[in-house]
Motif scaffolding. Structure first.
Motif, PDB file in Angstrom:
ATOM      1  N   UNK A   1       0.789  -1.290   0.071  1.00 14.08           N
ATOM      2  CA  UNK A   1       0.053  -0.317   0.131  1.00 14.08           C
ATOM      3  C   UNK A   1       0.709   1.153  -0.019  1.00 14.08           C
ATOM      4  N   UNK A   2       0.346   2.223  -0.766  1.00 13.03           N
ATOM      5  CA  UNK A   2       1.418   3.675  -0.723  1.00 13.03           C
ATOM      6  C   UNK A   2       1.305   4.130   0.667  1.00 13.03           C
ATOM      7  N   UNK A   3       2.128   5.236   0.499  1.00 12.03           N
ATOM      8  CA  UNK A   3       2.338   5.680   2.067  1.00 12.03           C
ATOM      9  C   UNK A   3       1.040   6.485   2.459  1.00 12.03           C
ATOM     10  N   UNK A   4       0.863   6.151   3.603  1.00 13.86           N
ATOM     11  CA  UNK A   4      -0.502   6.852   3.994  1.00 13.86           C
ATOM     12  C   UNK A   4      -0.075   8.097   5.044  1.00 13.86           C
ATOM     13  N   UNK A   5       0.963   8.294   5.828  1.00 16.42           N
ATOM     14  CA  UNK A   5       1.375   9.081   6.769  1.00 16.42           C
ATOM     15  C   UNK A   5       2.948   8.629   6.833  1.00 16.42           C
ATOM     16  N   UNK A   6       3.802   9.610   7.213  1.00 17.11           N
ATOM     17  CA  UNK A   6       5.319   9.551   7.591  1.00 17.11           C
ATOM     18  C   UNK A   6       5.694  10.708   8.201  1.00 17.11           C
ATOM     19  N   UNK A  85      -2.725   9.355  16.984  1.00 19.06           N
ATOM     20  CA  UNK A  85      -2.788   8.523  15.534  1.00 19.06           C
ATOM     21  C   UNK A  85      -3.844   8.981  14.848  1.00 19.06           C
ATOM     22  N   UNK A  86      -4.491   8.339  13.818  1.00 19.80           N
ATOM     23  CA  UNK A  86      -5.385   8.788  13.151  1.00 19.80           C
ATOM     24  C   UNK A  86      -6.621   7.619  12.941  1.00 19.80           C
ATOM     25  N   UNK A  87      -7.833   8.035  13.125  1.00 22.29           N
ATOM     26  CA  UNK A  87      -8.862   7.330  13.103  1.00 22.29           C
ATOM     27  C   UNK A  87      -9.820   7.642  11.852  1.00 22.29           C
ATOM     28  N   UNK A  88      -9.839   6.779  10.861  1.00 29.83           N
ATOM     29  CA  UNK A  88     -10.802   6.721   9.660  1.00 29.83           C
ATOM     30  C   UNK A  88     -12.022   6.759   9.825  1.00 29.83           C
ATOM     31  N   UNK A  94      -7.619   2.366  11.684  1.00 25.40           N
ATOM     32  CA  UNK A  94      -6.958   3.316  12.412  1.00 25.40           C
ATOM     33  C   UNK A  94      -5.533   3.272  11.723  1.00 25.40           C
ATOM     34  N   UNK A  95      -4.723   4.394  11.945  1.00 28.62           N
ATOM     35  CA  UNK A  95      -3.436   4.424  11.496  1.00 28.62           C
ATOM     36  C   UNK A  95      -2.564   4.743  12.445  1.00 28.62           C
ATOM     37  N   UNK A  96      -1.540   3.706  12.708  1.00 28.38           N
ATOM     38  CA  UNK A  96      -0.627   4.055  13.797  1.00 28.38           C
ATOM     39  C   UNK A  96       0.941   3.824  13.288  1.00 28.38           C
ATOM     40  N   UNK A  97       1.711   4.253  14.111  1.00 25.42           N
ATOM     41  CA  UNK A  97       3.252   4.302  13.783  1.00 25.42           C
ATOM     42  C   UNK A  97       3.946   2.814  13.470  1.00 25.42           C
ATOM     43  N   UNK A 101       8.540   6.002  11.342  1.00 22.10           N
ATOM     44  CA  UNK A 101       7.624   6.841  11.325  1.00 22.10           C
ATOM     45  C   UNK A 101       6.887   6.610  10.302  1.00 22.10           C
ATOM     46  N   UNK A 102       6.385   5.513   9.515  1.00 29.06           N
ATOM     47  CA  UNK A 102       5.500   5.425   8.343  1.00 29.06           C
ATOM     48  C   UNK A 102       4.406   4.855   9.147  1.00 29.06           C
ATOM     49  N   UNK A 103       3.028   5.234   8.433  1.00 27.82           N
ATOM     50  CA  UNK A 103       2.135   4.880   9.220  1.00 27.82           C
ATOM     51  C   UNK A 103       1.495   3.663   8.580  1.00 27.82           C
ATOM     52  N   UNK A 104       0.912   2.737   9.450  1.00 22.67           N
ATOM     53  CA  UNK A 104       0.399   1.523   8.996  1.00 22.67           C
ATOM     54  C   UNK A 104      -1.193   1.209   9.417  1.00 22.67           C
ATOM     55  N   UNK A 105      -1.672   0.973   8.519  1.00 27.04           N
ATOM     56  CA  UNK A 105      -3.399   0.575   8.612  1.00 27.04           C
ATOM     57  C   UNK A 105      -3.743  -0.637   9.557  1.00 27.04           C
ATOM     58  N   UNK A 106      -4.448  -0.285  10.348  1.00 29.62           N
ATOM     59  CA  UNK A 106      -4.686  -1.282  11.475  1.00 29.62           C
ATOM     60  C   UNK A 106      -6.136  -1.518  12.200  1.00 29.62           C
TER      61      UNK A 106
END
Length: 618
Positions: A1-6, A85-88, A94-97, A101-106
């Motif tokens: 998956x492409x980078x979501x957040x870094x 973190x980010x909540x979709x 959600x997106x965690x570290x 520093x790259x974001x991972x979907x979880x």
């Protein structure tokens, strides 16, 4: 998956790293269209009792092919630690570290990013940034006055400078820590030309105050130099001579405990009938805790009865150390450039703040460094997170995480793991502290770097196994090559590099006391010194190494490739730990070769012709 957040990429998070209170942080997400409908929120929570997470809805900024873009700007006013973190808001996603520093979907709880918010008035000495340190264990560096008389009868003089320090037995007798090789202040002064040629700007001295062990961490008299090292006048002359070479002297301050054999406690009776142990009416009595439930009848450092702990918050003790005319004031006015605080994480924050006030009262250019072995922003003690790196305590700390990352990499670890550890510290530390953090490979408390790299791990094996060990032959030669690489990394990361005395001539040794051998002045190992001298010269001439941003371009297997980006210059560093030649693409588009177990450093002027490199070290 492409980078979501870094968090290490300023497209996604601006500014990088810690934030001065009152500033605004910009966060951006890139969400692939294939993930369907999302309503992303930044979830930010300040750490502290009663603090609840705050949800910030992110605005939709438009599309690029296949990607939806969202962002939010948040102004943060209060000093402290925040986690986010980010909540979709759809499908429990959600997106965690993740690593670096790259974001991972979880769909489950994960690691949150940390945002350190610090006092916007926090400043550290500009003279420290871009400098090079050299650590000296005073008894083991150089004997200026030879075959000197021992000032106390329980000291054993070691005339054979090649001998191994005494190590047996331990507390049941013997001479551990009571053998003295005679290193002194005059000896250090005589070697100032050598240190200047090596590129040293600051000397960090292990304790020099009067004390009755060769390490001198059991202070007997805070206001006088140990007589074996010289006199207070010798110290002043050392500072004056060092200043002529552009070198400052940083002292080791041991303020969490004294020696039991001291003017203040005097359990052994060396100082007559006075002292807190012998006299209930002693002016020093309130410095200590006496109670029958303590081992020996008093509170001591980690149970060592020779090291009674002090009450740092006792008013008379605090005045003695931090008041006008006190210990800090006295030594800085005698010429010291600053203090390193022993076991800083065991000192109350309020006491460290008083020490800072005392240091900066003399001059804002005086340096205050702390011994902390972990990430200093997340250290927990005294029932709460420590605050000494948020702007009202330490200038900076000893950077053990960088040491662990660099040695782990050169010893065979994945470059991605090393980069993740390094970037984590860079993200968490306030910029004024990051650029004055002390980076090293060895200290008096750790195994020497060459031993770590080239010899067998000691593990939990004791001093008998560690005694007399050293590598030779092929293992030594390969170890020296990797040590050069390790120093190239340490010298080019954010912070200030520090060479532990003797590392530059390949000295070896496991843990204390084997890492504290006498400097081998007759050594013929001269292959590392010119490398360190060149790295020091490069560091002092290239402004990117003072406060330049760190950007990791590649961290994969045995290859670590990163930039330091300054306002006028950009340095690019490639370390190749593999056993084969690599051809690596530079950020400028050029290609460069890097030898097996080698490194390349290239410096270019920002905006200059990218095909022109005015400095290229291989």
């Amino acid at each position: 998956m492409d980078c979501l957040f870094n968090s290490c990429d300023t497209y996604y998070k601006r500014p990088f790293g810690a934030l001065p209170a009152g500033q605004t942080v910009h966060m951006a997400l890139c969400i692939p269209e294939q993930m369907g409908y999302v309503d992303p929120h930044l979830v930010l929570q300040k750490e502290g009792p009663g603090d609840q997470p705050v949800y910030y809805r992110m605005r939709f900024d438009g599309q690029t092919p296949g990607v939806n873009h969202f962002s939010v700007d948040v102004q943060v006013f209060d000093v402290g630690l925040y986690f986010y973190y980010f909540d979709l808001y759809t499908d429990f996603r959600k997106i965690y570290r993740g690593k670096m520093g790259r974001g991972v979907l979880s769909w489950q709880e994960g690691e949150r990013w940390q945002l350190t918010v610090y006092d916007p008035s926090f400043q550290t000495p500009a003279c420290i940034k871009g400098s090079v340190f050299y650590q000296i264990f005073p008894d083991r560096f150089c004997e200026g006055v030879e075959n000197k008389h021992m000032p106390f009868s329980d000291r054993i003089y070691r005339a054979d400078k090649h001998a191994e320090p005494f190590w047996q037995p331990n507390e049941d007798g013997g001479h551990l820590n009571h053998d003295y090789f005679g290193g002194d202040l005059k000896g250090i002064q005589s070697k100032l030309p050598y240190l200047h040629h090596l590129g040293v700007n600051y000397i960090y001295l292990n304790p020099i105050f009067e004390a009755h062990s060769n390490h001198r961490y059991n202070t007997a008299d805070y206001l006088n130099v140990d007589p074996l090292l010289g006199s207070n006048r010798d110290f002043e002359e050392l500072c004056q001579a060092a200043a002529r070479y552009g070198i400052g002297i940083v002292l080791d301050g041991v303020f969490s405990h004294t020696g039991s054999d001291s003017i203040y406690f005097n359990k052994e009776g060396r100082y007559g009938s006075k002292g807190a142990w012998r006299d209930p009416h002693s002016p020093y009595r309130s410095w200590y805790d006496f109670a029958p439930y303590y081992k020996g009848g008093y509170r001591s450092w980690w149970g060592f009865e020779t090291l009674p702990e002090v009450n740092e918050e006792d008013p008379s003790y605090a005045r003695f150390i931090t008041g006008e005319g006190g210990v800090i004031d006295t030594w800085l006015r005698r010429g010291a450039a600053g203090f390193r605080l022993d076991v800083a994480d065991e000192l109350p924050d309020s006491f460290i703040q008083q020490i800072r006030t005392a240091v900066k009262r003399v001059s804002p250019d005086k340096f205050l460094l702390g011994e902390v072995w972990e990430d200093a922003t997340t250290k927990f003690g005294y029932g709460h997170r420590r605050t000494y790196l948020l702007g009202n305590g330490l200038d900076s700390v000893m950077n053990y995480p960088f040491k662990n990352a660099v040695l782990g990499f050169v010893c065979g670890g994945d470059a991605a793991d090393a980069a993740d550890q390094i970037l984590s510290i860079c993200e968490h530390y306030p910029a004024p502290a990051l650029h004055t953090a002390l980076n090293f490979l060895s200290t008096h408390d750790t195994e020497r770097a060459l031993t770590v790299i080239a010899d067998e791990p000691a593990g939990d094996r004791g001093r008998e196994w560690q005694s007399g060990r050293s590598v030779t032959g092929e293992a030594y030669e390969e170890g020296l090559i990797l040590l050069k690489m390790a120093y190239a990394i340490i010298f080019t990361l954010p912070g200030v590099p520090c060479v532990y005395y003797g590392d530059e001539i390949g000295m070896q040794g496991y843990r204390d006391p084997f890492n504290r051998g006498y400097y081998l002045w007759d050594s013929h190992e001269d292959r590392l010194r010119p490398v360190i001298a060149q790295l020091a010269q490069l560091r002092q001439s290239c402004e990117a190494f003072r406060e330049g941003e760190l950007r990791v371009l590649r961290a994969e297997g045995g290859i670590l490739h990163y930039q330091r980006v300054g306002a006028m210059e950009t340095a690019e560093i490639i370390a190749n730990r593999t056993d084969h030649l690599i051809v690596e693409k530079l950020a400028s588009g050029k290609y460069t070769e890097v030898n097996p177990m080698g490194f390349t450093i290239t410096v270019e002027e920002v905006g200059h012709n990218p095909n022109h490199s005015y400095y290229d070290y291989r």
